[in-house]
Design a protein around this motif. Structure first.
Motif, PDB file in Angstrom:
ATOM      1  N   VAL A 161       0.829  -1.170  -0.276  1.00 31.15           N
ATOM      2  CA  VAL A 161       0.106   0.011  -0.627  1.00 31.15           C
ATOM      3  C   VAL A 161       0.870   1.442   0.186  1.00 31.15           C
ATOM      4  O   VAL A 161       1.747   1.495   1.068  1.00 31.15           O
ATOM      5  N   ILE A 162       0.727   2.159  -0.991  1.00 24.56           N
ATOM      6  CA  ILE A 162       1.254   3.433  -0.479  1.00 24.56           C
ATOM      7  C   ILE A 162      -0.297   4.547  -0.132  1.00 24.56           C
ATOM      8  O   ILE A 162      -0.618   4.850  -0.669  1.00 24.56           O
ATOM      9  N   LEU A 163       0.381   5.280   0.477  1.00 22.83           N
ATOM     10  CA  LEU A 163       0.050   6.026   1.436  1.00 22.83           C
ATOM     11  C   LEU A 163       0.005   7.396   1.878  1.00 22.83           C
ATOM     12  O   LEU A 163       1.403   7.631   2.146  1.00 22.83           O
ATOM     13  N   TYR A 164      -1.221   7.821   1.272  1.00 22.65           N
ATOM     14  CA  TYR A 164       0.109   9.365   1.206  1.00 22.65           C
ATOM     15  C   TYR A 164      -0.277  10.427   2.360  1.00 22.65           C
ATOM     16  O   TYR A 164      -2.256  10.739   3.202  1.00 22.65           O
ATOM     17  N   THR A 165       0.765  10.598   3.353  1.00 19.77           N
ATOM     18  CA  THR A 165       0.871  11.627   3.987  1.00 19.77           C
ATOM     19  C   THR A 165      -0.631  13.038   4.224  1.00 19.77           C
ATOM     20  O   THR A 165       0.648  13.594   3.147  1.00 19.77           O
ATOM     21  N   SER A 166      -1.243  13.509   5.001  1.00 20.03           N
ATOM     22  CA  SER A 166      -1.679  15.332   5.088  1.00 20.03           C
ATOM     23  C   SER A 166      -0.420  16.160   4.106  1.00 20.03           C
ATOM     24  O   SER A 166      -0.956  16.923   3.939  1.00 20.03           O
ATOM     25  N   GLY A 167       0.599  15.471   4.274  1.00 23.04           N
ATOM     26  CA  GLY A 167       1.010  16.941   4.422  1.00 23.04           C
ATOM     27  C   GLY A 167       0.817  18.431   4.264  1.00 23.04           C
ATOM     28  O   GLY A 167       0.473  19.324   4.470  1.00 23.04           O
ATOM     29  N   THR A 168       1.571  18.058   5.867  1.00 24.94           N
ATOM     30  CA  THR A 168       0.881  19.716   6.256  1.00 24.94           C
ATOM     31  C   THR A 168       2.355  20.707   6.558  1.00 24.94           C
ATOM     32  O   THR A 168       1.887  21.871   6.145  1.00 24.94           O
ATOM     33  N   THR A 169       2.866  20.262   5.328  1.00 24.45           N
ATOM     34  CA  THR A 169       4.397  20.745   5.011  1.00 24.45           C
ATOM     35  C   THR A 169       4.536  20.752   3.431  1.00 24.45           C
ATOM     36  O   THR A 169       5.652  19.374   3.683  1.00 24.45           O
ATOM     37  N   GLY A 170       4.411  20.935   2.537  1.00 22.77           N
ATOM     38  CA  GLY A 170       4.267  20.813   0.882  1.00 22.77           C
ATOM     39  C   GLY A 170       3.679  19.990   0.797  1.00 22.77           C
ATOM     40  O   GLY A 170       2.734  19.691   1.399  1.00 22.77           O
ATOM     41  N   LYS A 171       3.613  18.656  -0.381  1.00 21.74           N
ATOM     42  CA  LYS A 171       2.913  18.170  -1.208  1.00 21.74           C
ATOM     43  C   LYS A 171       2.802  16.719  -0.320  1.00 21.74           C
ATOM     44  O   LYS A 171       3.387  16.546   0.171  1.00 21.74           O
ATOM     45  N   PRO A 172       1.500  16.355  -0.092  1.00 22.33           N
ATOM     46  CA  PRO A 172       1.391  14.957   0.317  1.00 22.33           C
ATOM     47  C   PRO A 172       3.131  13.907   0.206  1.00 22.33           C
ATOM     48  O   PRO A 172       3.196  13.512  -0.938  1.00 22.33           O
ATOM     49  N   LYS A 173       3.412  13.449   0.321  1.00 24.59           N
ATOM     50  CA  LYS A 173       4.552  11.706   0.031  1.00 24.59           C
ATOM     51  C   LYS A 173       3.164  10.746   0.544  1.00 24.59           C
ATOM     52  O   LYS A 173       2.426  10.446   1.995  1.00 24.59           O
ATOM     53  N   GLY A 174       4.385   9.735  -0.440  1.00 32.48           N
ATOM     54  CA  GLY A 174       3.560   8.174  -0.212  1.00 32.48           C
ATOM     55  C   GLY A 174       4.073   7.753   0.706  1.00 32.48           C
ATOM     56  O   GLY A 174       5.501   7.118   0.445  1.00 32.48           O
ATOM     57  N   ALA A 175       3.713   6.828   1.648  1.00 32.33           N
ATOM     58  CA  ALA A 175       4.720   6.593   3.041  1.00 32.33           C
ATOM     59  C   ALA A 175       4.053   4.749   2.397  1.00 32.33           C
ATOM     60  O   ALA A 175       2.827   4.282   2.378  1.00 32.33           O
ATOM     61  N   GLU A 176       5.342   4.223   1.712  1.00 32.34           N
ATOM     62  CA  GLU A 176       5.602   2.544   1.414  1.00 32.34           C
ATOM     63  C   GLU A 176       4.868   1.782   2.366  1.00 32.34           C
ATOM     64  O   GLU A 176       5.741   1.719   3.471  1.00 32.34           O
ATOM     65  N   LEU A 177       4.023   1.041   2.811  1.00 26.91           N
ATOM     66  CA  LEU A 177       4.011   0.109   3.831  1.00 26.91           C
ATOM     67  C   LEU A 177       3.551  -1.347   3.319  1.00 26.91           C
ATOM     68  O   LEU A 177       3.798  -1.342   2.145  1.00 26.91           O
ATOM     69  N   THR A 178       4.680  -2.303   3.459  1.00 22.80           N
ATOM     70  CA  THR A 178       4.448  -3.274   3.171  1.00 22.80           C
ATOM     71  C   THR A 178       3.860  -4.398   3.174  1.00 22.80           C
ATOM     72  O   THR A 178       3.230  -4.600   4.658  1.00 22.80           O
ATOM     73  N   HIS A 179       3.606  -5.674   2.597  1.00 21.52           N
ATOM     74  CA  HIS A 179       3.306  -6.328   3.299  1.00 21.52           C
ATOM     75  C   HIS A 179       3.152  -7.203   4.322  1.00 21.52           C
ATOM     76  O   HIS A 179       2.089  -7.452   5.296  1.00 21.52           O
ATOM     77  N   PHE A 180       4.855  -7.512   4.971  1.00 20.34           N
ATOM     78  CA  PHE A 180       4.797  -7.658   6.153  1.00 20.34           C
ATOM     79  C   PHE A 180       4.359  -6.363   7.431  1.00 20.34           C
ATOM     80  O   PHE A 180       3.903  -6.416   8.388  1.00 20.34           O
ATOM     81  N   ASN A 181       5.031  -5.108   7.107  1.00 20.17           N
ATOM     82  CA  ASN A 181       4.302  -3.877   7.631  1.00 20.17           C
ATOM     83  C   ASN A 181       3.432  -4.054   7.991  1.00 20.17           C
ATOM     84  O   ASN A 181       2.384  -4.116   9.654  1.00 20.17           O
ATOM     85  N   LEU A 182       1.989  -4.239   6.937  1.00 20.50           N
ATOM     86  CA  LEU A 182       0.588  -4.399   7.727  1.00 20.50           C
ATOM     87  C   LEU A 182      -0.269  -5.526   8.090  1.00 20.50           C
ATOM     88  O   LEU A 182      -0.377  -5.234   8.549  1.00 20.50           O
ATOM     89  N   HIS A 183       0.315  -6.769   7.800  1.00 19.28           N
ATOM     90  CA  HIS A 183       0.545  -8.324   8.745  1.00 19.28           C
ATOM     91  C   HIS A 183       0.051  -7.866  10.183  1.00 19.28           C
ATOM     92  O   HIS A 183      -0.745  -8.336  10.570  1.00 19.28           O
ATOM     93  N   ARG A 184       1.748  -7.846  10.354  1.00 20.01           N
ATOM     94  CA  ARG A 184       1.968  -7.771  11.550  1.00 20.01           C
ATOM     95  C   ARG A 184       1.231  -6.564  12.370  1.00 20.01           C
ATOM     96  O   ARG A 184       1.473  -7.218  13.491  1.00 20.01           O
TER      97      ARG A 184
END
Length: 502
Positions: A161-184
């Motif tokens: 999953v690429i989750l875009y953070t709200s971007g309190t400063t500048g453009k939103p950035k896409g946080a890359e969450l892995t299969h392992f991150n999300l499962h655990r």
């Protein structure tokens, strides 16, 4: 563990006829969800999707969401969840930045998505916009194909999953969450925080495009086989009704949801005896709201903390230990938290520092932004931007966002501390404290306040109330009244959008 979608296959095999997803009268069993997702996966592969290609979802909380989310994962794709309220220019930015190949869109938002796709096409990114119905793509929107019931092989550290953070400063950035991150993180959340079983019913009023609803609502339900009952848009009366109707045992929300339910005229008459555990995150839960909610609904609220970059859960008040109201609890198993100074050294005991996190929940990095990743994770510890203290038992207390701190005449004032006092006033419904530029003090303390319906309290009375309960340099010098404070997609108050009237 490889592909996160393995969890859906396992649950559909174990509990085929159990209702997994519910939306009012619509019910979807685990085998139906798996079958619909497998069909989408086959169609995507037939349409040219390769493992690692990006697929955006622009939908509210409807059964099609889990179908498309897990269908994309089964096919080996990367999901890019997007807020349905985004406008065409914002959508185009996401399409371009993530390089999306397909976008599943609810009909209400299709026009903006198509305009966004046109803009992105001008920049060389082609995204096929596919309208959806209740259970997936509209008929004929994708080519016919055999279902793909078994997940495409993915590595633990492949991006899911690429989750875009709200971007309190500048453009939103896409946080890359892995299969392992999300499962655990789903496993830790369901086992250590909510102690879930397949008999639980989770209230799904947090948006699934947001990391809190995605991990703690959808992914935990799929993992454990309990029922997720959806509300497309939060409404306190509807939430109270659904708790009684569906015998909800676990409620997940942000502080404004708890305050809205607590103060709703239907609250006293609502049937909420099934409620066992409530979890709160997203922003600080005022202690007065927590205490009154627990008393009225006879359910424990566990407050925790996390970010898009941490999948999200990092710390919680856990049910097997004493809870400490006003804190975000202790680091969950598999995650470490500490406080650091600006230079990265550990803070001395009792001092305020920035929360730094490392562990199985921390993102792989920001999509396509190696410099931003290096800045956020300079030494293996993710810098959150949140300031906190930690006690001798390892419980953290958020003081404020690093960027939100107000410096009044050389004195540090943390908006949350002032807001906590405002929320103890019996007539205050919502409050946000912000810094206002001031020629003499550098910054002055301002407060936007929404009062409860029918209240005759004046702002002068509110100011006097706070002044009596907080150090003289901290009380708000300017107050203004709003009917409602600006909020983000989860209902979290957006302090950065609060502006004093001219």
């Amino acid at each position: 563990m490889t592909n996160l979608a393995t969890n859906l296959v396992a649950t559909a095999t174990r509990l085929p006829d159990k209702v997994g997803i519910k939306l009012d009268q619509a019910e979807v069993t685990w085998s139906q969800l798996h079958g619909a997702a497998a069909k989408v996966a086959g169609q995507l592969r037939e349409a040219g999707l390769e493992p690692g290609d990006r697929v955006s979802l622009i939908l509210p909380n409807v059964p099609a969401y889990p179908v498309l989310f897990y269908g994309t994962l089964l096919a080996g794709g990367i999901v890019v969840p997007m807020n349905p309220l985004l406008k065409s220019g914002e959508i185009a930015y996401y399409f371009q930045d993530a390089g999306t190949s397909f976008s599943f869109v609810w009909p209400d938002f299709a026009e903006e998505a198509r305009k966004g796709a046109q803009i992105a096409a001008g920049e060389g990114v082609t995204t096929q916009v596919i309208e959806c119905t209740a259970m997936g793509p509209a008929a004929g929107a994708l080519p016919d194909a055999d279902p793909l019931p078994e997940p495409v092989e993915r590595a633990d550290d492949d991006t899911a999953v690429i989750l875009y953070t709200s971007g309190t400063t500048g453009k939103p950035k896409g946080a890359e969450l892995t299969h392992f991150n999300l499962h655990r993180n789903a496993a830790r959340s369901s086992d250590d925080v909510m102690v879930m079983t397949e008999d639980d019913v989770i209230m799904g009023c947090l948006p699934l495009f947001h990391v809190f609803g995605l991990t703690c609502g959808l992914n935990t339900s799929v993992l454990r086989g309990c029922t997720l009952t959806l509300i497309p848009r939060f409404d306190p009366a509807k939430a109270l009704e659904v708790v009684g109707r569906d015998h909800v045992t676990i409620f997940q929300g942000v502080p404004t949801m708890y305050a809205a339910m607590l103060n709703h005229p239907d609250a006293d008459a609502a049937e909420t005896s099934s409620l066992r555990t409530c979890v709160s995150g997203g922003s600080a839960l005022p202690e007065a709201v927590m205490r009154n909610f627990e008393q009225k609904f006879d359910a424990q609220i566990l407050e925790g903390y996390g970010l898009s970059e941490t999948s999200p859960v990092a710390s919680f008040n856990m049910p097997d230990r004493p809870t400490k109201p006003g804190t975000i609890g202790r680091a969950i198993p598999g995650c470490e938290m500490k406080l650091v100074n600006l230079d990265g050294t550990d803070t001395a005991p009792g001092e305020i520092g920035e929360i730094a996190i490392r562990g199985e929940n921390v993102m792989k990095g920001y999509w396509g932004k190696p410099e931003a990743t290096a800045e956020a994770i300079p030494d293996g510890w993710f810098r959150t931007g949140d300031l906190a203290t930690v006690d001798e038992d390892g419980y953290f207390t958020i003081v404020d966002r690093k960027k939100d701190m107000i410096i009044r005449g050389g004195m540090n004032v943390y908006p949350r501390e002032v807001e906590e006092v405002l929320y103890t006033h019996p007539d205050v419904l919502e409050a946000a404290v912000v810094g206002i530029p001031d020629d003499v003090m550098g910054e002055e303390i301002g407060a936007a306040v929404a009062l409860k319906p029918g209240s005759e309290t004046t702002l002068d009375e509110v100011q006097e109330y706070v002044k009596e309960r907080i150090a003289a340099y901290k009380y708000p010098r300017r107050l203004w009244r709003l009917d409602e404070l600006p909020k983000g997609p989860t209902g979290k108050i957006l302090r950065r959008e609060v502006r004093p009237p001219a």
